[in-house]
Motif scaffolding. Structure first.
Motif, PDB file in Angstrom:
ATOM      1  N   MET A   1       8.774   4.364   0.544  1.00  0.00           N
ATOM      2  CA  MET A   1       9.167   4.248  -1.169  1.00  0.00           C
ATOM      3  C   MET A   1       9.089   2.725  -1.483  1.00  0.00           C
ATOM      4  N   GLU A   2       9.779   1.994  -0.511  1.00  0.00           N
ATOM      5  CA  GLU A   2       9.546   0.540  -0.808  1.00  0.00           C
ATOM      6  C   GLU A   2       8.413  -0.003  -0.988  1.00  0.00           C
ATOM      7  N   ASP A   3       7.530   0.467   0.212  1.00  0.00           N
ATOM      8  CA  ASP A   3       5.921   0.210   0.003  1.00  0.00           C
ATOM      9  C   ASP A   3       5.277   0.415  -1.135  1.00  0.00           C
TER      10      ASP A   3
ATOM     11  N   LEU B   1       6.804   0.941  -4.305  1.00  0.00           N
ATOM     12  CA  LEU B   1       7.207   0.002  -5.514  1.00  0.00           C
ATOM     13  C   LEU B   1       6.666  -1.394  -5.189  1.00  0.00           C
ATOM     14  N   ASN B   2       6.346  -1.758  -4.068  1.00  0.00           N
ATOM     15  CA  ASN B   2       5.690  -2.939  -3.586  1.00  0.00           C
ATOM     16  C   ASN B   2       4.098  -2.997  -4.330  1.00  0.00           C
TER      17      ASN B   2
ATOM     18  N   ASN C   1      -0.977  -2.310   2.912  1.00  0.00           N
ATOM     19  CA  ASN C   1      -1.403  -0.737   3.048  1.00  0.00           C
ATOM     20  C   ASN C   1      -2.546  -0.764   2.491  1.00  0.00           C
TER      21      ASN C   1
END
Length: 170
Positions: free
Chosen positions: A1-3, A5-6, A56
């Motif tokens: 999830m942090e990825d 949001l990034n 990503n």
């Protein structure tokens, strides 16, 4: 999830940077892209792609970045519609170039259009002489509109040719 949001935050930063860059360096109008404009767009898109998605390179990451860009653009358009100050800051105002057959030279200098370019634009609209032009306007999107009046039958003719503003003049 942090990825994810990034990716959202990076995409928003890139979008805001691009809006500011276009505002500072001049707005390339999409109505008439020349070869240099196409190359610039391709290079910019390639240059900022990694800045948006980072490491990503998944389908999900690319779709999230695209979704953020669409949403940011949608929101910016809504803000511009509701706030005239923001719209005026991001877009130029229409500029009258010819009024009743008289060239407004200060306005030509403001939008950085030469007399030759103005005459060419008038001819592209099917008007032989500038004196026959009732009104010519550099529109907010960079197009030049020409309204002329036929002296024999007093009929008004309106035409609009897609042109490109070379530089933001606001």
């Amino acid at each position: 999830m942090e990825d994810l949001l990034n990716i959202v935050l990076r995409s928003l930063c890139v979008y805001l940077f691009m809006v500011a860059g276009i505002r500072i360096f001049g707005k390339n109008q999409l109505s008439q892209l020349n070869a240099g404009d196409v190359v610039l767009l391709l290079l910019i898109s390639n240059a900022v792609q990694n800045a948006m998605v980072g490491e990503n390179t998944s389908l999900e990451g690319g779709l999230i970045a695209a979704l953020v860009l669409f949403a940011a653009n949608f929101l910016l358009k809504k803000i511009m519609f509701k706030n005239p100050k923001v719209k005026s800051f991001l877009e130029s105002d229409p500029v009258i170039l010819i009024r009743n057959g008289k060239v407004l030279e200060d306005n030509l200098r403001k939008v950085e259009i030469s007399m030759d370019e103005l005459e060419e634009s008038v001819r592209e609209h099917g008007v032989e002489k500038i004196e026959e032009v009732k009104l010519s306007i550099m529109e907010v999107d960079g197009n030049i509109s020409v309204i002329s009046e036929n002296e024999t039958d007093k009929q008004i003719h309106y035409s609009r040719i897609k042109r490109r503003i070379k530089k933001k003049y606001h």
